[in-house]
Design an enzyme around this catalytic site. Sequence first.
Site, mmCIF file in Angstrom:
data_model
loop_
_atom_site.group_PDB
_atom_site.id
_atom_site.type_symbol
_atom_site.label_atom_id
_atom_site.label_comp_id
_atom_site.label_asym_id
_atom_site.label_seq_id
_atom_site.Cartn_x
_atom_site.Cartn_y
_atom_site.Cartn_z
ATOM 1 N N LYS A 1 57.622 30.707 34.022
ATOM 2 C CA LYS A 1 56.540 31.600 33.558
ATOM 3 C C LYS A 1 56.157 32.606 34.649
ATOM 4 O O LYS A 1 55.976 33.786 34.377
ATOM 5 C CB LYS A 1 55.322 30.770 33.157
ATOM 6 C CG LYS A 1 54.228 31.611 32.531
ATOM 7 C CD LYS A 1 52.873 30.942 32.563
ATOM 8 C CE LYS A 1 51.817 32.020 32.696
ATOM 9 N NZ LYS A 1 50.477 31.476 32.963
ATOM 10 N N HIS B 1 53.593 39.415 33.563
ATOM 11 C CA HIS B 1 53.197 40.818 33.711
ATOM 12 C C HIS B 1 52.744 41.102 35.142
ATOM 13 O O HIS B 1 53.079 42.123 35.709
ATOM 14 C CB HIS B 1 52.103 41.126 32.693
ATOM 15 C CG HIS B 1 51.032 40.079 32.621
ATOM 16 N ND1 HIS B 1 51.306 38.739 32.426
ATOM 17 C CD2 HIS B 1 49.680 40.155 32.746
ATOM 18 C CE1 HIS B 1 50.171 38.056 32.410
ATOM 19 N NE2 HIS B 1 49.188 38.880 32.609
ATOM 20 N N ASP C 1 44.084 44.615 36.899
ATOM 21 C CA ASP C 1 43.419 44.280 35.646
ATOM 22 C C ASP C 1 44.514 43.940 34.647
ATOM 23 O O ASP C 1 45.563 44.578 34.628
ATOM 24 C CB ASP C 1 42.551 45.429 35.139
ATOM 25 C CG ASP C 1 41.609 44.953 34.034
ATOM 26 O OD1 ASP C 1 41.086 43.823 34.125
ATOM 27 O OD2 ASP C 1 41.381 45.705 33.069
ATOM 28 N N ASN D 1 40.591 34.728 43.746
ATOM 29 C CA ASN D 1 41.485 33.745 43.116
ATOM 30 C C ASN D 1 42.602 33.344 44.095
ATOM 31 O O ASN D 1 43.454 34.154 44.457
ATOM 32 C CB ASN D 1 42.066 34.382 41.849
ATOM 33 C CG ASN D 1 42.978 33.441 41.099
ATOM 34 O OD1 ASN D 1 43.799 32.757 41.692
ATOM 35 N ND2 ASN D 1 42.833 33.424 39.787
ATOM 36 N N LYS D 2 42.583 32.070 44.509
ATOM 37 C CA LYS D 2 43.533 31.625 45.534
ATOM 38 C C LYS D 2 44.983 31.668 45.063
ATOM 39 O O LYS D 2 45.895 31.946 45.838
ATOM 40 C CB LYS D 2 43.166 30.221 46.009
ATOM 41 C CG LYS D 2 41.962 30.267 46.945
ATOM 42 C CD LYS D 2 41.571 28.903 47.483
ATOM 43 C CE LYS D 2 40.294 29.040 48.301
ATOM 44 N NZ LYS D 2 39.728 27.752 48.708
ATOM 45 N N GLY D 3 45.208 31.386 43.771
ATOM 46 C CA GLY D 3 46.563 31.436 43.222
ATOM 47 C C GLY D 3 47.120 32.851 43.301
ATOM 48 O O GLY D 3 48.280 33.069 43.653
ATOM 49 N N LYS D 4 46.251 33.807 42.960
ATOM 50 C CA LYS D 4 46.652 35.214 42.987
ATOM 51 C C LYS D 4 46.966 35.647 44.423
ATOM 52 O O LYS D 4 47.979 36.300 44.680
ATOM 53 C CB LYS D 4 45.503 36.055 42.421
ATOM 54 C CG LYS D 4 45.940 37.209 41.567
ATOM 55 C CD LYS D 4 44.754 38.040 41.121
ATOM 56 C CE LYS D 4 44.256 37.698 39.738
ATOM 57 N NZ LYS D 4 43.251 38.695 39.238
ATOM 58 N N GLY E 1 44.024 31.013 29.484
ATOM 59 C CA GLY E 1 43.883 32.216 28.662
ATOM 60 C C GLY E 1 44.640 32.074 27.345
ATOM 61 O O GLY E 1 44.524 31.064 26.657
ATOM 62 N N TYR E 2 45.418 33.100 27.018
ATOM 63 C CA TYR E 2 46.121 33.136 25.737
ATOM 64 C C TYR E 2 47.504 32.474 25.802
ATOM 65 O O TYR E 2 48.282 32.579 24.855
ATOM 66 C CB TYR E 2 46.241 34.588 25.263
ATOM 67 C CG TYR E 2 44.894 35.238 24.986
ATOM 68 C CD1 TYR E 2 44.246 35.018 23.776
ATOM 69 C CD2 TYR E 2 44.259 36.027 25.935
ATOM 70 C CE1 TYR E 2 43.002 35.581 23.520
ATOM 71 C CE2 TYR E 2 43.020 36.602 25.692
ATOM 72 C CZ TYR E 2 42.394 36.372 24.486
ATOM 73 O OH TYR E 2 41.165 36.926 24.236
#
Lengths: 198, 198
Positions: free
Chosen positions: B176, B181, B70, B10-13, B154-155
């Site tokens: 955000k 988290h 995770d 994941n490039k954003g991560k 996601g949520y």
Amino acid sequence: MREIIIATHNKGKVKEFKQLLSDLPITIYSLHDFPDIPEVEETGTTFHENAQLKAETIANKLGKPVMADDSGLVIQALDGAPGVYSARYAGEKADDQENIEKVLEQLAKAQNKERTAYFICVLALAIPNKETIFHEGKCYGEITEKPIGENGFGYDPIFVPNGYEHTFAEIDASIKNKLSHRYHALLAMRQYLLDQNL
Amino acid sequence: MREIIIATHNKGKVKEFKQLLSDLPITIYSLHDFPDIPEVEETGTTFHENAQLKAETIANKLGKPVMADDSGLVIQALDGAPGVYSARYAGEKADDQENIEKVLEQLAKAQNKERTAYFICVLALAIPNKETIFHEGKCYGEITEKPIGENGFGYDPIFVPNGYEHTFAEIDASIKNKLSHRYHALLAMRQYLLDQNL
């Protein structure tokens, strides 16, 4: 809103506010830019009251939007103390070390042996002829048995934020600043200011 | 430690990890730099297990330090669901909308009418021949009655973080990202890496 005056003389605080709001079309001033404004006494009994009092008193004098903050440490086992009296818990002229000693003494005496606590910051934004806006930030953690660490100020040496094994006086400033109650109050205020421009 | 491989495509991560660790004397790689490493299946039943499994499997293959994460949404009234199954709560091939619908249905049926929840991220840093290090971050909030907002994934459309009146799908990304988290797990890992160099 084109400008906001931060009700503080604290240069670190001014810098933090300016940085987090730097990409908004708002010019940030501080009380350094208005040297004739006298200090407002914090006579309130809640964080909200103190922040509101500072922001509204100065906003009324200047006729401009003013943002003020009030912060403190809230310890559950001490029924919320030192709370709004965090800066003067051991007396009007008490220093950080005396305040810390009093907290540790009170906790040693307390029935409730829980050491959970949080730092809270309430920000008030007073705009002339409008209702004052409030946003708050909290940082949850635990009180240590004794002071540890050399950085920071206030109750930092006895506060371990959740998820860490170090006190705020040991944690690197680059990290502490991102966990802080004031930073989180400012993030919430930033969202409010962004919404206003929508 | 001179280098860490982030166990993600994941490039954003990758960008987020690189930014937050940019001033440390550590070079950050990702799985884009090791195209022969196959995907590790998340067969664990806890966030710690899944993060550990990913980090250790790849660290053993490469003989280098590997960091894996995770994450998920934990809702108290659903006894912790969707939890580690957050990405596939409504089935293996479920999309965000189906997962959200299932959460709202389950909450409508739940005895417990509390809507408190948190996002959690567990980071595991596996170093060959050493014990794996874990750090976690949480973001507390509430689940809305229906999805609101267009941003995020996601949520996000049903999660309102504490201190806000908007869902993560409405809150500006610049805010955000500082509440998240994963950001807070990374801050804690950053402190660990700083301590190692002391």
